[in-house]
Enzyme design. Structure first.
Site, PDB file in Angstrom:
ATOM      1  N   LYS A  76       0.846  -1.198   0.000  1.00  7.73           N
ATOM      2  CA  LYS A  76       0.000   0.000   0.000  1.00  7.73           C
ATOM      3  C   LYS A  76       0.882   1.249   0.000  1.00  7.73           C
ATOM      4  O   LYS A  76       1.921   1.287   0.663  1.00  7.73           O
ATOM      5  CB  LYS A  76      -0.914  -0.025   1.234  1.00  7.73           C
ATOM      6  CG  LYS A  76      -1.954   1.081   1.271  1.00  7.73           C
ATOM      7  CD  LYS A  76      -2.875   0.939   2.482  1.00  7.73           C
ATOM      8  CE  LYS A  76      -3.903   2.055   2.547  1.00  7.73           C
ATOM      9  NZ  LYS A  76      -4.824   1.909   3.695  1.00  7.73           N
ATOM     10  N   SER A 154      -9.871   2.373   2.882  1.00  3.91           N
ATOM     11  CA  SER A 154      -8.935   3.063   2.024  1.00  3.91           C
ATOM     12  C   SER A 154      -7.986   2.120   1.270  1.00  3.91           C
ATOM     13  O   SER A 154      -7.339   2.528   0.314  1.00  3.91           O
ATOM     14  CB  SER A 154      -8.086   4.019   2.876  1.00  3.91           C
ATOM     15  OG  SER A 154      -7.271   3.297   3.795  1.00  3.91           O
ATOM     16  N   SER A 178     -10.465   0.064   7.134  1.00  4.48           N
ATOM     17  CA  SER A 178      -9.854   0.182   5.808  1.00  4.48           C
ATOM     18  C   SER A 178      -9.157  -1.063   5.287  1.00  4.48           C
ATOM     19  O   SER A 178      -8.693  -1.078   4.159  1.00  4.48           O
ATOM     20  CB  SER A 178      -8.867   1.354   5.790  1.00  4.48           C
ATOM     21  OG  SER A 178      -9.544   2.578   5.836  1.00  4.48           O
TER      22      SER A 178
END
Length: 491
Positions: A76, A154, A178
């Site tokens: 990420k 997210s 998330s």
């Protein structure tokens, strides 16, 4: 089956048997990433680094290699990676390439993992649909009509990449859901560990008392393997717990006989879709069939969780994001004649931050201001303590894990909620934020499809530091559900 479609566990075994090399595995993923461009999951590909790491993994194989030796992962964009763009999907960090490595990625590389590149996400992890990214929307690989669907947020890029087999697994972060919400939206497994189990050092901060990194994988076993490599004490993180990391994979015995599973009555939300209710009931039956005792419990302060979260998280964000001012690194606005330092701050932040980040910084600054600190922030902190006490009392009464829905719906269309009332978007976190507020471990497991053919997940919440027990409960649920569906390849 193509090599990129393997689980970590299967790839590990194939590598050990010599049926596959790390270079072959990495090349299969890089080819899939090239074909997966329409998903916009990978935003900074690092094929040269990946192939160098894969060759090193192959050379190491006979010399007692690490648990993830040769396993290709996506990272990420929130994790700082030395010499590789790490901009938290924000224009304000455009061009930022750290001179250091986050603790999590360092541990993964020590275990032999291969980094395929950086993954899309909501800007500074603020969002539930991956629509606030400076890179544009990540797209869910599941498609049932003409719409492009959200992969959740997210960690939307991580979820899309794993679900579409662009990588074997990915890292995510979870501040209010998330990891778990995008995992549910894309039919994969996502675990948020206990706060302090995984180091936050080198991860761009959103809300420091809530943020926690964790794995996003194709199976519960893979989650156990990856979490074992990510977890551990880190003296560089003052909130990192000095607690031994058990063998999470060895804990997957599949035996939960006599275990007590709590069903919180407060999670039966008004207007909950019948499909979610039915899925939850099915989850209860599957765990009962495996020998668990199902008990009703009460978590009475649940209804205050969302408002408390959306006071605390923006407050911490406004403090953390104050460092992005155009002075030391990242974007700096062009200044006109006569502009001073304050003009530079204002223009830089107005240009660099997206609308959702600006909204949350404004909310956070407001609730921390002198006239409103007690009315909002202090009150939210007290509510947080009550939410944690609810869970403590449930576990003290003998509950081993708690079963809830993971999300209030399946994946929705990109653009369908982004311009609506932001509170409607925040409601996506209704089942997940309590876990962050209480610092507990939580996992989302894919259990079925809705009437449209989109994946739905259930969430299990565990005792503090009992990721081993939580993963075992999730393993039983996964096995009973038998979820093997994959998105039809359209990209």
């Amino acid at each position: 089956m193509n090599a990129n479609e393997l689980t970590i566990a299967d790839a590990r075994d194939a590598l050990a048997r010599g049926e596959l090399s790390a270079v072959d595995l990495t090349m299969a993923c890089l080819t899939a990433i090239d074909a997966g461009t329409p998903l916009n999951a990978f935003v900074h590909a690092t094929p040269e680094i990946a192939l160098d790491q894969a060759r090193a993994a192959d050379a190491r194989r006979c010399a007692g290699a690490g648990a993830l030796n040769g396993i290709p992962l996506g990272i990420k964009d929130l994790f700082c990676t030395r010499g590789v763009a790490s901009q938290a999907a924000s224009n304000i960090l455009r061009g930022f390439k750290p001179e250091y490595e986050s603790t999590v990625t360092s541990k993964l590389f020590e275990a032999g993992a291969v980094m395929l590149g950086k993954l899309n996400m909501d800007e500074f992890a603020m969002g539930s649909s991956n629509e606030t990214s400076c890179y544009g929307d990540a797209v869910n690989p599941w498609k049932v009509d003409d719409r492009r669907l959200t992969p959740g947020g997210s960690s939307g890029g991580s979820a899309a990449a794993v679900a579409a087999d662009l990588c074997l697994a990915a890292t995510g972060t979870d501040t209010g859901g998330s990891i778990r919400q995008p995992a549910a939206f894309t039919g994969i497994v996502g675990i948020k560990p206990t706060y302090g189990r995984v180091s936050r050092w080198g991860i761009v901060a959103f809300a420091s008392s809530l943020d926690q990194a964790g794995p996003m994988t194709k199976s519960v076993r893979d989650a156990a393997i990856l979490l074992g490599a990510m977890a551990g004490h880190d003296p560089k993180d003052s909130t990192s717990a000095d607690i031994p990391v058990p063998d999470f994979e060895a804990a997957l015995t599949g035996d939960i006989r006599g275990r007590k599973i709590g069903i919180p009555r407060e999670y039966r939300m008004e207007g909950m879709p019948a499909e979610i209710e039915a899925l939850w009931a099915r989850g209860r039956e599957m765990l009962a069939d495996a020998g668990a005792e199902i008990v009703d419990i009460s978590l009475p302060h649940t209804k205050y969780a969302l408002p408390a979260y959306y006071v605390i998280a923006p407050a911490e964000a406004s403090s953390n994001l104050a460092r992005y001012d155009g002075v030391r690194y990242g974007h700096r606005a062009r200044l006109g004649q006569g502009d001073g330092i304050v003009d530079m701050y204002e223009k830089t932040r107005a240009e660099g931050f997206g609308k959702e980040v600006q909204r949350r910084v404004m909310i956070g600054t407001y609730v921390l201001s002198a006239g409103f600190y007690d009315a909002y922030y202090n009150r939210a902190r007290k509510v947080r303590a009550l939410i944690k006490r609810d869970f403590d009392e449930a576990f003290a009464a003998g509950v081993d894990a708690i079963l809830t829905p993971a999300t209030p719906s399946s994946a929705f269309g990109l653009g369908e909620m982004a311009d609506a009332d932001p509170v409607a978007m925040y409601l996506n976190d209704v089942f997940t934020v309590t876990v962050n507020l209480a610092g507990l471990p939580g996992i989302s497991v894919p259990v079925g499809l809705d009437a449209k053919g989109l994946p739905l997940g259930l969430q299990l919440i565990g005792r503090p530091w009992d990721e081993a027990g939580l993963l075992n409960h999730a393993h039983v649920l996964e096995r009973a559900a038998g979820f093997v569906e994959k998105p039809r390849k359209w990209w």
